[in-house]
Scaffold this motif. Structure first.
Motif, short mmCIF file in Angstrom:
data_model
loop_
_atom_site.label_atom_id
_atom_site.label_comp_id
_atom_site.label_asym_id
_atom_site.label_seq_id
_atom_site.Cartn_x
_atom_site.Cartn_y
_atom_site.Cartn_z
N ARG A 35 0.82 -1.22 0.00
CA ARG A 35 0.00 0.00 0.00
C ARG A 35 0.85 1.27 0.00
O ARG A 35 0.30 2.37 0.06
CB ARG A 35 -0.91 0.01 1.22
CG ARG A 35 -1.94 -1.12 1.23
CD ARG A 35 -2.91 -1.01 0.08
NE ARG A 35 -3.90 -2.06 0.09
CZ ARG A 35 -5.08 -1.95 0.71
NH1 ARG A 35 -5.40 -0.84 1.35
NH2 ARG A 35 -5.93 -2.97 0.68
N GLY A 36 2.17 1.11 -0.03
CA GLY A 36 3.03 2.28 -0.02
C GLY A 36 3.05 3.00 1.31
O GLY A 36 3.28 4.22 1.36
N LEU A 37 2.83 2.27 2.39
CA LEU A 37 2.73 2.89 3.70
C LEU A 37 3.97 2.68 4.57
O LEU A 37 4.00 3.17 5.70
CB LEU A 37 1.51 2.32 4.45
CG LEU A 37 0.15 2.49 3.78
CD1 LEU A 37 -0.92 1.75 4.58
CD2 LEU A 37 -0.19 3.97 3.66
N TRP A 38 4.97 1.97 4.06
CA TRP A 38 6.08 1.59 4.93
C TRP A 38 6.87 2.82 5.39
O TRP A 38 7.39 2.85 6.51
CB TRP A 38 6.99 0.59 4.22
CG TRP A 38 7.75 1.13 3.04
CD1 TRP A 38 7.35 1.17 1.74
CD2 TRP A 38 9.04 1.71 3.08
NE1 TRP A 38 8.30 1.73 0.95
CE2 TRP A 38 9.37 2.07 1.75
CE3 TRP A 38 9.98 1.96 4.08
CZ2 TRP A 38 10.58 2.67 1.41
CZ3 TRP A 38 11.19 2.55 3.76
CH2 TRP A 38 11.48 2.90 2.44
N ARG A 39 6.94 3.84 4.52
CA ARG A 39 7.69 5.05 4.94
C ARG A 39 6.97 5.74 6.10
O ARG A 39 7.59 6.17 7.08
CB ARG A 39 7.84 6.01 3.78
CG ARG A 39 8.69 5.49 2.63
CD ARG A 39 8.84 6.55 1.56
NE ARG A 39 9.60 6.08 0.41
CZ ARG A 39 9.09 5.44 -0.61
NH1 ARG A 39 7.78 5.18 -0.64
NH2 ARG A 39 9.85 5.04 -1.62
N SER A 40 5.65 5.85 5.99
CA SER A 40 4.88 6.47 7.07
C SER A 40 4.99 5.65 8.36
O SER A 40 5.18 6.21 9.45
CB SER A 40 3.41 6.59 6.67
OG SER A 40 3.25 7.44 5.56
N ALA A 41 4.90 4.34 8.23
CA ALA A 41 4.97 3.48 9.41
C ALA A 41 6.35 3.58 10.07
O ALA A 41 6.46 3.67 11.30
CB ALA A 41 4.66 2.04 9.03
N LEU A 42 7.40 3.56 9.26
CA LEU A 42 8.76 3.63 9.81
C LEU A 42 9.01 4.99 10.45
O LEU A 42 9.58 5.08 11.56
CB LEU A 42 9.78 3.38 8.69
CG LEU A 42 11.26 3.46 9.11
CD1 LEU A 42 11.56 2.43 10.19
CD2 LEU A 42 12.17 3.26 7.89
N THR A 43 8.57 6.07 9.79
CA THR A 43 8.76 7.41 10.35
C THR A 43 8.03 7.55 11.68
O THR A 43 8.56 8.08 12.66
CB THR A 43 8.25 8.47 9.37
OG1 THR A 43 8.95 8.34 8.13
CG2 THR A 43 8.46 9.87 9.92
N SER A 44 6.79 7.06 11.73
CA SER A 44 6.01 7.14 12.96
C SER A 44 6.66 6.33 14.07
O SER A 44 6.71 6.76 15.23
CB SER A 44 4.58 6.64 12.71
OG SER A 44 3.81 6.71 13.89
N LEU A 45 7.17 5.15 13.73
CA LEU A 45 7.83 4.31 14.74
C LEU A 45 9.05 5.00 15.32
O LEU A 45 9.27 5.00 16.54
CB LEU A 45 8.22 2.97 14.11
CG LEU A 45 8.98 2.00 15.03
CD1 LEU A 45 8.11 1.60 16.22
CD2 LEU A 45 9.41 0.76 14.25
N LEU A 46 9.87 5.60 14.46
CA LEU A 46 11.07 6.29 14.94
C LEU A 46 10.70 7.49 15.81
O LEU A 46 11.33 7.73 16.85
CB LEU A 46 11.92 6.73 13.75
CG LEU A 46 12.55 5.60 12.92
CD1 LEU A 46 13.27 6.17 11.70
CD2 LEU A 46 13.51 4.79 13.77
N LEU A 47 9.68 8.24 15.39
CA LEU A 47 9.26 9.40 16.19
C LEU A 47 8.67 8.96 17.53
O LEU A 47 8.91 9.60 18.57
CB LEU A 47 8.24 10.22 15.41
CG LEU A 47 8.80 11.06 14.26
CD1 LEU A 47 7.67 11.59 13.39
CD2 LEU A 47 9.65 12.20 14.80
N TRP A 48 7.91 7.87 17.52
CA TRP A 48 7.32 7.39 18.77
C TRP A 48 8.42 6.88 19.71
O TRP A 48 8.35 7.08 20.93
CB TRP A 48 6.31 6.30 18.49
CG TRP A 48 5.56 5.87 19.72
CD1 TRP A 48 5.62 4.66 20.34
CD2 TRP A 48 4.66 6.66 20.49
NE1 TRP A 48 4.82 4.64 21.44
CE2 TRP A 48 4.21 5.86 21.56
CE3 TRP A 48 4.17 7.96 20.38
CZ2 TRP A 48 3.31 6.32 22.52
CZ3 TRP A 48 3.28 8.43 21.33
CH2 TRP A 48 2.87 7.61 22.38
#
Length: 451
Positions: free
Chosen positions: A91-104
């Motif tokens: 779904r092309g969401l891995w960048r958003s998921a990875l960025t959110s994980l790092l920020l969290w």
């Protein structure tokens, strides 16, 4: 303004900065799920929670069943994280998921840094050099650390008398460590110490406490949990011996379970039943996997009833009682005890009846109905049998019911080296309400000092 006041001002300013950074990172973690890479934030959150629940359910099926169901559970636990990752990529969401994980992750780091209080160590007092120290050493403990680090020779050079425990004899009686310690006291020992596991440490510590003698912990065991929580060097047990010439004394609590001392934990239920097995010492993982399905089964597994002070705990599958509470519900997974002189038992009770509750525990953690974490002065454990398997500091015992756990506050004098690694401060629980207060709340002046 005094030096102490200036230190407190700097500490509060640092906590406020970290609290604001934590809130900013948390907000950005949520925003990053939706921009700039797309609007799949809800899908990321929902699939992540579902994946966590499915993975926990798979682990439960793997532990609680045999045969095809166990295989299915292993496949589910292994395949779920891969499936979630593939979904994000598709779904092309891995960048958003990875960025959110790092920020969290950054938000949690900043939040814990804001909440962390300075650790000044336990109150210690200078200790005189012992004249007749007696040290009990187990050559088999910790994979042979006594010989590997030359502990006998080093202790004798410092003037200590060393008593080596004989290797276990399957056909003979086990060595009575308590009697060895009592004989040493009768012979004039003014300090008792142990190089061995926590179970042996507890037995000798009880004799030391009984005679109000200092006790020396030498980190020659496998886990060395007591040594870790005392701030001792677990990598090099020979450093513990420097307490004989340059030491200081701490007062800590000593646990009691059914008349037997303990320094770390007492386990009831599933873990205690596994430890009782003769095959456990030689094949721990295989023995546990073979026994756990029967122990967890609702119709055949053992159930415990306990009372922690006034709190009733019914039909528990596992219960762990610790000498002072750990900062994590799982002391076997690296938890630490922030203090050993608090006068309270830590209590962790687990009751998971199926895959749904396992998933709930994975998602909600300590808020799950399957987990109770509390403290108490007295814990009484009962069962529908006259005796109960118990693991005391990792040693398998069978005690008559009811089994009562208590603490003897500050009963044990512990001699520790003045120069030791020290205690790593426990990471505090993440309390976001407190973070908000630190970030934006008004500072209350202390003692009318305005500087």
């Amino acid at each position: 303004m005094s030096t102490e006041d200036r230190y407190q001002v700097r500490r509060r300013a640092r906590a406020r900065l970290f609290a604001r950074c934590a809130l900013l990172a948390a907000v950005l973690a949520v925003v990053s799920l939706f921009v700039p890479f797309g609007s799949g934030g809800l899908l990321i959150i929902a699939s992540g929670l579902v994946g966590l629940a499915l993975c926990a359910a798979g682990i439960w099926w793997f532990l609680a069943h045999r045969g095809p169901v166990r295989l299915l559970g292993a496949l589910l636990a292994a395949a779920t994280p891969v499936g979630v990752l593939l979904l994000y990529v598709d779904r092309g969401l891995w960048r958003s998921a990875l960025t959110s994980l790092l920020l969290w992750t950054a938000a949690l780091f900043c939040a814990r840094s804001a909440l962390r209080r300075p650790h000044h160590g336990r109150r210690a007092r200078p200790a005189p050099r012992p004249r007749r120290a007696v040290l009990v050493m187990n050559p088999q403990s910790g994979g042979g650390k006594v010989g590997r680090f030359g502990l006998v020779e080093k202790a004798e050079r410092l003037g200590a008398k060393v008593v080596l425990l004989d290797p276990p004899d399957p056909d003979g009686e086990p060595t009575d460590v308590t009697e060895i310690a009592r004989a040493a006291v009768a012979d004039g020992a003014d300090l008792l110490g142990v190089a061995g596991g926590d179970g042996t440490q507890a037995l000798v510590a009880a004799v030391a406490a009984e005679h109000d003698l200092p006790f020396l912990v030498i980190s020659a065991g496998t886990r060395n949990h007591l040594a870790m929580d005392l701030g001792l060097d677990r990598a090099d047990p020979s450093r513990c011996l420097s307490a004989l010439t340059d030491g200081e004394e701490l007062r800590i609590d000593l646990g009691d379970v059914g008349g037997r001392p303990f320094v770390n934990t007492v386990s009831f239920g599933v873990y205690a039943d596994v430890v009782q097995s003769p095959e456990y010492r030689d094949a721990k993982a295989g023995t546990a996997l073979s026994m756990i399905p029967d122990l967890l089964a609702s119709d055949t597994g053992r159930r415990l009833d306990a009372r922690a002070d006034e709190t009733a705990l019914r039909d528990q599958q596992a219960l762990l009682v610790s000498n002072n509470p750990y900062n994590s519900p799982d002391p076997f997974g690296g938890g630490r005890r922030p203090r050993l002189d608090g006068g309270l038992l830590g209590v962790v009770a687990v009751r998971v009846e199926g895959a749904a509750q396992a998933a709930d525990l994975a998602v909600r953690g300590s808020q799950s109905t399957g987990l109770n974490v509390l403290t108490a002065h007295r814990v009484e454990v009962t069962a529908d049998t006259g005796t109960l398997p118990v693991a005391v500091d990792g040693e398998a015992l069978t005690l008559p019911t009811p089994v009562v756990c208590t603490l003897r506050p500050r009963a044990l004098r512990v001699l520790v080296p003045r120069d030791r690694p020290g205690i790593v401060p426990a990471a505090p629980p993440t309390n976001w309400n407190r973070i908000l207060v630190l970030a934006f709340g008004r500072r209350i002046p202390r003692g009318g000092s305005h500087g």
